[in-house]
Design a protein around this motif. Structure first.
Motif, PDB file in Angstrom:
ATOM      1  N   ILE A   3       0.836  -1.199   0.000  1.00 58.59           N
ATOM      2  CA  ILE A   3       0.000   0.000   0.000  1.00 58.59           C
ATOM      3  C   ILE A   3       0.869   1.247   0.000  1.00 58.59           C
ATOM      4  O   ILE A   3       2.004   1.234   0.482  1.00 58.59           O
ATOM      5  N   SER A   4       0.338   2.324  -0.550  1.00 56.76           N
ATOM      6  CA  SER A   4       0.961   3.639  -0.454  1.00 56.76           C
ATOM      7  C   SER A   4      -0.160   4.666  -0.410  1.00 56.76           C
ATOM      8  O   SER A   4      -1.223   4.477  -1.002  1.00 56.76           O
ATOM      9  N   PHE A   5       0.068   5.747   0.335  1.00 58.66           N
ATOM     10  CA  PHE A   5      -0.960   6.781   0.453  1.00 58.66           C
ATOM     11  C   PHE A   5      -0.324   8.041   1.008  1.00 58.66           C
ATOM     12  O   PHE A   5       0.785   8.027   1.566  1.00 58.66           O
ATOM     13  N   THR A  28      -6.071  -6.614   7.683  1.00 59.40           N
ATOM     14  CA  THR A  28      -4.758  -6.572   7.058  1.00 59.40           C
ATOM     15  C   THR A  28      -4.413  -5.162   6.604  1.00 59.40           C
ATOM     16  O   THR A  28      -3.309  -4.662   6.852  1.00 59.40           O
ATOM     17  N   LEU A  29      -5.366  -4.492   5.958  1.00 57.24           N
ATOM     18  CA  LEU A  29      -5.116  -3.146   5.462  1.00 57.24           C
ATOM     19  C   LEU A  29      -4.901  -2.154   6.604  1.00 57.24           C
ATOM     20  O   LEU A  29      -3.998  -1.306   6.548  1.00 57.24           O
ATOM     21  N   VAL A  30      -5.706  -2.264   7.647  1.00 57.30           N
ATOM     22  CA  VAL A  30      -5.542  -1.367   8.798  1.00 57.30           C
ATOM     23  C   VAL A  30      -4.181  -1.613   9.457  1.00 57.30           C
ATOM     24  O   VAL A  30      -3.474  -0.669   9.832  1.00 57.30           O
ATOM     25  N   SER A  31      -3.802  -2.885   9.591  1.00 58.11           N
ATOM     26  CA  SER A  31      -2.502  -3.212  10.173  1.00 58.11           C
ATOM     27  C   SER A  31      -1.365  -2.634   9.327  1.00 58.11           C
ATOM     28  O   SER A  31      -0.381  -2.106   9.861  1.00 58.11           O
ATOM     29  N   LEU A  32      -1.500  -2.721   8.005  1.00 55.01           N
ATOM     30  CA  LEU A  32      -0.490  -2.153   7.116  1.00 55.01           C
ATOM     31  C   LEU A  32      -0.397  -0.636   7.285  1.00 55.01           C
ATOM     32  O   LEU A  32       0.698  -0.064   7.323  1.00 55.01           O
ATOM     33  N   MET A  33      -1.539   0.024   7.397  1.00 55.38           N
ATOM     34  CA  MET A  33      -1.540   1.470   7.579  1.00 55.38           C
ATOM     35  C   MET A  33      -0.890   1.847   8.904  1.00 55.38           C
ATOM     36  O   MET A  33      -0.100   2.796   8.974  1.00 55.38           O
ATOM     37  N   LYS A  71      -9.194   4.156  13.552  1.00 55.57           N
ATOM     38  CA  LYS A  71      -9.317   2.861  12.883  1.00 55.57           C
ATOM     39  C   LYS A  71     -10.576   2.778  12.033  1.00 55.57           C
ATOM     40  O   LYS A  71     -10.564   2.203  10.936  1.00 55.57           O
ATOM     41  N   ASP A  72     -11.669   3.342  12.523  1.00 57.01           N
ATOM     42  CA  ASP A  72     -12.931   3.237  11.790  1.00 57.01           C
ATOM     43  C   ASP A  72     -13.021   4.225  10.635  1.00 57.01           C
ATOM     44  O   ASP A  72     -14.027   4.256   9.921  1.00 57.01           O
ATOM     45  N   ARG A  73     -11.959   5.025  10.442  1.00 58.62           N
ATOM     46  CA  ARG A  73     -11.967   5.989   9.341  1.00 58.62           C
ATOM     47  C   ARG A  73     -10.929   5.639   8.280  1.00 58.62           C
ATOM     48  O   ARG A  73     -10.593   6.469   7.430  1.00 58.62           O
ATOM     49  N   TRP A  74     -10.448   4.404   8.289  1.00 62.35           N
ATOM     50  CA  TRP A  74      -9.395   4.038   7.341  1.00 62.35           C
ATOM     51  C   TRP A  74      -9.861   4.144   5.890  1.00 62.35           C
ATOM     52  O   TRP A  74      -9.074   4.446   4.990  1.00 62.35           O
ATOM     53  N   LEU A 133      -6.154   4.942  -0.638  1.00 63.16           N
ATOM     54  CA  LEU A 133      -5.067   3.967  -0.705  1.00 63.16           C
ATOM     55  C   LEU A 133      -4.776   3.560  -2.140  1.00 63.16           C
ATOM     56  O   LEU A 133      -5.683   3.271  -2.918  1.00 63.16           O
ATOM     57  N   LYS A 134      -3.495   3.519  -2.489  1.00 59.27           N
ATOM     58  CA  LYS A 134      -3.066   2.890  -3.726  1.00 59.27           C
ATOM     59  C   LYS A 134      -2.575   1.501  -3.332  1.00 59.27           C
ATOM     60  O   LYS A 134      -1.671   1.364  -2.496  1.00 59.27           O
TER      61      LYS A 134
END
Length: 292
Positions: A206-208, A234-239, A248-251, A256-257
């Motif tokens: 991911i990148s952002f 997984t995505l939240v953990s990566l961020m 967390k609830d606003r991810w 996200l790319k």
């Protein structure tokens, strides 16, 4: 794809460095490994009655039904959820990232022009508890830039063992307790959305940009499965790993790319490496004796 000889070579790179001796090249390891397999086949050590205890690494490669080393498996690692096997540091630039974090031979060989010798890759070291067999991450560093396997595997075998800033450098006393895993990365594709990837099949990068700062992070295909995460987790953990501190609830509010990729992992324990190395040394002495 990753193979047993790649793992042997990583162990050889680390062991020869720590023992201050000349190590085998990748080509030498591959040639010796093929001879080793032939020798075992010749004396009946492998075949229909092949024992798991004799050469587990060879069994994992020879048996196509085995999911060890598969990108879609959780692998044999049992890591704490606090330390995913391929967790990485924040990546400031997603476009230029290097992270911390057959029982018989094929009768027909691939044409030379079809053999790929460069791959993005990751090398992971685990420590195996002698008492419980539990695996703990000891180092993991890789790159998304394609590397020649001879130089790339040796470089990242040493870098992940000695320069992963999350851990002290590996020393020679630790070698018997180590396991190495090699993952070669392929099939990079930009995702149409953050969820456009498959658990257990794809690794995710991911990148952002958030509040003017660029972030990036990746997990290899096996990590979410090992941690029993959903895609969202997984995505939240990566961020979080990348350094994002938002709610967390606003991810989903973050643009996200996401790039997905594949990678088949093969692992090898030190005892298996040592069996091959001792055989290779003895075989080399025998050949020198015959030519004298």
């Amino acid at each position: 794809m990753a193979s047993v000889d790649h793992c042997l070579y990583c162990f050889e790179a680390l062991a020869s460095h720590l023992e201050k001796r000349r190590g085998f090249s990748l080509l030498e390891v591959q040639k010796s490994w093929r001879e080793h397999v032939k020798a075992l086949a010749g004396d009946g050590s492998i075949g229909s009655s092949f024992s798991k205890k004799q050469l587990p690494a060879f069994r994992r490669v020879a048996d196509p039904s085995s999911d060890t080393g598969s990108a879609s498996s959780g692998s044999s690692m049992s890591l704490s959820t606090d330390t995913p096997a391929t967790s990485v540091e924040s990546l400031p630039d997603a476009a230029d990232m290097t992270e911390e974090e057959d029982g018989e031979e094929d009768e027909e060989e691939e044409d030379d022009d079809e053999i790929v010798t460069e791959f993005p890759l990751f090398v992971t070291w685990n420590t195996i508890s002698r008492r419980s067999g539990h695996r703990s991450l000891r180092g993991c560093i890789g790159t998304f830039e394609a590397q020649e396997l001879d130089s790339g595997l040796s470089e990242y075998a040493l870098t992940s063992a000695l320069h992963d800033t999350r851990f002290p450098p590996v020393d020679s006393d630790e070698l018997p307790d180590l396991e190495v895993a090699v993952t070669l990365l392929t099939d990079f594709e930009e995702c149409d959305s953050a969820m456009d990837w498959t658990l257990g099949v794809h690794g995710v990068r991911i990148s952002f940009t958030y509040h003017g700062r660029r972030y990036g992070a990746t997990y290899l295909p096996d990590v979410p499965v090992e941690q029993e995460w959903t895609k969202e987790e997984t995505l939240v953990s990566l961020m979080r790993k990348a350094g994002w501190m938002g709610r967390k609830d606003r991810w989903r509010d973050v643009d996200l790319k996401v790039v997905r990729y594949k990678g088949k992992k093969v692992s090898l324990e030190y005892a298996e490496y040592r069996k091959w190395y001792d055989w290779a040394q003895a075989n080399a002495k025998t050949k020198r004796g015959k030519s004298a």
